[in-house]
Design an enzyme around this catalytic site. Structure first.
Site, short mmCIF file in Angstrom:
data_model
loop_
_atom_site.label_atom_id
_atom_site.label_comp_id
_atom_site.label_asym_id
_atom_site.label_seq_id
_atom_site.Cartn_x
_atom_site.Cartn_y
_atom_site.Cartn_z
N ARG A 239 35.20 46.81 -8.13
CA ARG A 239 35.06 45.42 -7.73
C ARG A 239 33.68 44.95 -8.16
NH1 ARG A 239 39.76 45.06 -7.36
NH2 ARG A 239 41.04 44.48 -5.57
N GLU A 268 34.72 35.68 -10.23
CA GLU A 268 35.77 35.67 -11.26
C GLU A 268 36.54 34.37 -11.19
OE1 GLU A 268 38.06 39.23 -10.62
OE2 GLU A 268 36.38 40.54 -11.03
N HIS A 287 39.49 41.38 -15.53
CA HIS A 287 40.13 41.99 -14.36
C HIS A 287 41.61 42.31 -14.65
CE1 HIS A 287 40.05 42.23 -9.68
NE2 HIS A 287 40.86 43.15 -10.19
#
Ligand code: NAP
Length: 327
Positions: A239, A268, A287
């Protein structure tokens, strides 16, 4: 009375949405990038017994406004987007999707490791730009992955899957650091447990694969990067919150580490103006750890299984907070 399910992201394929539509009234906000500010969201939130999706943060305030919520089903293994204490206080079950994404996410970690060490993105762009006009020389060389030392921080499901790939596929020596030791996995893979500082100092590749929690926040800070070798490559498949991004930029700028491969960022989608983007010593992905057709479908199916079981009052296949709530 038919129960209402709130869908808060576009993560459900049609066949899985159909399973929900057969049973429940759907309040479908999957078309919105920011569902919480969409028209009608507040009414749907107040009415819903179930909710399913990913990416949207569920704060204590949002959870309080979800007055009838019994089950929140995340299409992810990580639960850092949810105020778990607030869910526990209301005995709301939180479903998540472990296991089904483990191998795919481990593949992504190896992809980042290889791409960063062998400068795949930079060199592919170099070819595309017509710069391959003579045989390559030292300016295009990368570093070896095979038989180097990989330090894994986090030895859960995904950490172990990365360790197997690295040890058995690439002949790497694997060391790891984790909250608790894993003797069975150590023996299976032939890897060593070391403390965090030793791992940082001795690894050619350092890979983060811990959950995003208060304990892991900025675990990779200026001090951690200073302990790494100037030849080390840092990989983050976990993360964004586990890394102090300013410290990472400073370490790269100062030659404190060689390069970084990043699937996740503090905010993000990451801005193209972010200092980690647009540089040759960083391979940045959007991601996509679990983002294959098969795996995302398996995750959606498990999330729907979790939601249906939770709403029907049967055991959920993967309930994150089962031990902390009364059902
Ligand atoms: P997991 O099986 O729960 O493994 C997490 C491991 O981290 C556990 O072994 C845990 O230790 C360890 N850990 C937790 N806090 C720690 C700390 N402060 N210091 C050291 N170790 C610590 O979870 P997983 O399925 O492997 O997934 C790991 C994480 O990867 C997820 O939480 C998610 O954030 C991330 N992820 C990212 C993607 C992506 O798309 N990039 C995809 C999937 C998952 P114990 O064994 O002692 O509990």
């Amino acid at each position: 009375m038919t129960q209402t399910v709130l869908i808060f992201s576009n993560s459900l394929p049609e066949d899985q949405k159909a399973r929900l539509a057969e049973r429940y009234d759907l309040a479908d906000f999957s078309g919105y990038a920011d569902p919480a500010s969409a028209p009608g969201f507040d009414d749907a939130l107040a009415k819903a017994q179930g909710a399913i999706g990913v990416y949207m943060p569920w704060s204590a305030d949002l959870i309080e406004r979800a007055a009838r919520l019994k089950v929140l089903s995340s299409v992810s293994v990580g639960v850092d987007n949810y105020d778990v204490a607030a869910l526990n206080a209301r005995d709301i079950a939180l479903g998540h999707t472990p296991d089904v994404l483990t191998d795919t996410t481990a593949d992504t970690a190896m992809t980042l490791l290889l791409a960063t060490a062998r400068r795949v993105v930079e060199l592919a762009e170099w070819v595309r730009a017509g710069q391959w006009t003579a045989p390559v020389g030292r300016d295009q060389f990368g570093v070896d992955v095979h038989h180097k030392r990989l330090g894994l921080v986090g030895m859960g499901r995904i950490g172990a899957a990365i360790a197997r790939r690295a040890a058995f596929g690439f002949g790497m020596e694997v060391v790891y650091h984790n909250r608790s030791r894993k003797p069975d996995t150590e023996a299976e893979i032939g890897m060593r447990y070391v403390d965090f500082d030793t791992l940082l100092a001795e690894s050619d590749f350092v890979c983060a694969v811990v959950p995003g929690t208060e304990d892991t926040e900025h675990m990779f800070n200026a001090d951690a990067f200073e302990r790494m070798s100037p030849d080390a490559i840092f990989i983050n498949i976990a993360r964004g919150s586990v890394v102090d991004e300013n410290a990472l930029v400073a370490a790269l700028d100062a030659g404190g580490i060689r390069a970084a491969g990043l699937d996740v960022f503090q905010n993000e989608p990451v801005s193209p103006d972010h200092p980690l983007i647009g540089r040759n010593d960083v391979v940045a992905l959007p991601h996509v750890g679990s983002a294959t057709f098969d795996t995302r479908h398996d995750m959606a199916r498990l999330a729907v299984d979790n939601l249906i079981a939770g709403l029907e009052g049967t055991p959920m296949p993967a309930c994150y907070n089962a031990a902390d709530i009364e059902r």
